[in-house]
Design an enzyme around this catalytic site. Structure first.
Site, PDB file in Angstrom:
ATOM      1  N   ASP A  34    -115.553 -45.373  18.957  1.00 34.07           N
ATOM      2  CA  ASP A  34    -116.135 -44.161  18.385  1.00 34.07           C
ATOM      3  C   ASP A  34    -116.034 -44.208  16.865  1.00 34.07           C
ATOM      4  OD1 ASP A  34    -113.251 -43.771  18.495  1.00 34.07           O
ATOM      5  OD2 ASP A  34    -113.621 -41.673  17.964  1.00 34.07           O
ATOM      6  N   GLU A  81    -110.829 -42.236  19.512  1.00 35.89           N
ATOM      7  CA  GLU A  81    -109.650 -42.410  18.674  1.00 35.89           C
ATOM      8  C   GLU A  81    -109.719 -41.540  17.435  1.00 35.89           C
ATOM      9  OE1 GLU A  81    -107.232 -44.323  15.385  1.00 35.89           O
ATOM     10  OE2 GLU A  81    -109.373 -43.832  15.493  1.00 35.89           O
TER      11      GLU A  81
END
Length: 409
Positions: free
Chosen positions: A80, A175
């Site tokens: 991400d 994350e």
């Protein structure tokens, strides 16, 4: 070099921005676009046990090619990108043989990446840089890490003369919003220890990080017609500004470095009736971390006492803790990484992370997990860039760690 450039660009041009306001995992559906691509690529290069679960956590195995017992090691990165700045329609620019001068990212909007402001650029004169076009982030955090891990695994597969034990790799969603390790199955991963490839400058090796918490302060006001408001209106925005000014002004990200902690006001939303302040709280020292949380609660208490009303309400949630406590008992895993860097001509920069990685949470979940450079700079914004040579060195470090771990004692 072109192979690693092509792989990296194929990842960063897929939008994988995460969303802190979502309750799903992954927090955005678009993260599946890259996750599914990675699964197919892992299979294509020849890894085994390739899996992706219902939350988009990816794992795969490079089997051992030695006959003696070797610790199982892992390498982890996240796919991400940060919601701090848009990751949609990334248009990477390749700067060959960088000359040390200003880089025009976007002429129309007069956006310039300058070594006068970002002096780290001068470390990479003569190298190949990948930058943004000034309108998005790049996504080297942490698609550079993914690029390096996959490229290293591909290299080891194609060079069986390099001896190594069993290697596990893991790629995580979310994350950037602090949830990357929340649903990571450590038992399934089955490694003795791992490394996140999620650092910045070439050479970084980190086993200390911030203790982290988030705080939300809600300030209640009372709306009354402004023409008749005397003695009746309570403007929550004024009260909120009083809260802000009470906190130590120099204990903020832009005024701190090294082991200095901070309060970071990262979002304000409000009107007369209600204002919400959102802070992150960071400190490497556990006692100072607890003192920072206590200070916020004291300010709320004191202001409510001053105004003889429950104007302020606060909610504090811990996010992650300093991995140092879990890594120091197994410092040989840091020593191996340091030795690997030196062996491939990289000067180790051992320092504390002014942030966190999946590794901080994984360490507390039973998987000690120091952090290694991925090569990028200026994460989470339009000035992000990565030297290709740094990514190449990260690939070499991964391969050398695998080789060193497999040496028969």
């Amino acid at each position: 070099m072109q192979h690693i450039i092509n792989r990296f660009i194929s990842y960063v041009t897929i939008d994988t921005e995460s969303d802190p306001n979502s309750e799903t995992t992954p927090s955005t559906k678009k993260q599946w676009d890259l996750a599914n691509k990675l699964v197919e690529e892992l299979k294509t290069i020849g890894l085994s046990d390739v899996s992706i679960d219902e939350n988009a956590y990816i794992m795969a195995t490079l089997p051992s090619n030695v006959n003696h017992d070797v610790p199982v090691i892992g390498f982890v990165s996240h796919f991400d990108t940060s919601p701090d700045f848009t990751g949609a329609n990334v248009k990477p620019q390749i700067i060959s043989n960088y000359d040390g001068k200003d880089i025009i990212l976007n002429a129309e909007e007069d956006i310039i990446l300058s070594p006068d402001y970002f002096d780290d650029l001068l470390l990479y004169k003569g190298q190949t840089l990948i930058t943004t076009d000034g309108t998005t982030l790049l996504g080297a955090d942490d698609k550079a890490g993914i690029t390096e891990i996959i490229t290293a695994m591909e290299y080891l597969i194609n060079h069986p003369e390099i001896k190594h034990g069993k290697i596990r790799i893991g790629f995580t969603p979310d994350e950037e919003i602090g949830r990357g390790a929340h649903k990571f199955d450590v038992d399934k991963f089955g490694a003795d220890w791992a490394y996140t490839m999620d650092g910045s400058q070439v050479g970084e090796l980190e086993y200390e990080n911030f203790n982290a918490a988030g705080a939300k302060i809600k300030v209640k006001g009372k709306i009354v017609h402004p023409g008749y408001a005397k003695g009746k209106m309570i403007n929550s925005m004024y009260y909120a500004s009083e809260f802000i000014t009470i906190l130590p002004r120099l204990e903020t990200p832009e005024c701190t470095e090294g082991y200095e902690g901070f309060f970071h006001l990262h979002n304000i939303e409000g009107d007369v009736e209600e204002t919400t302040l959102e802070y992150i709280i960071r400190d490497h020292d556990k006692d100072k971390f607890e003192a920072r949380k206590a200070l916020l609660e004291k300010v709320v208490f004191d202001l409510n006492t001053k105004y003889e009303s429950e104007v302020f309400k606060i909610e504090i949630k811990d996010q992650y803790f300093n991995m140092k406590e879990k890594v120091e008992p197994v410092m040989h895993i840091v020593d191996i990484a340091e030795e690997a860097m030196k062996a491939v001509g990289v000067t180790p920069l051992i320092k504390a992370i002014r942030g966190g990685t999946d590794g901080s949470q994984l360490s507390y979940m039973g998987l000690p997990c120091p952090n290694i450079f991925a090569g990028g700079h200026n994460f989470h914004g339009r000035y992000e860039y990565v030297p290709v040579e740094s990514m190449q060195k990260a690939v070499e470090v991964i391969c050398k760690i695998a080789e060193l771990t497999a040496i028969e004692k």
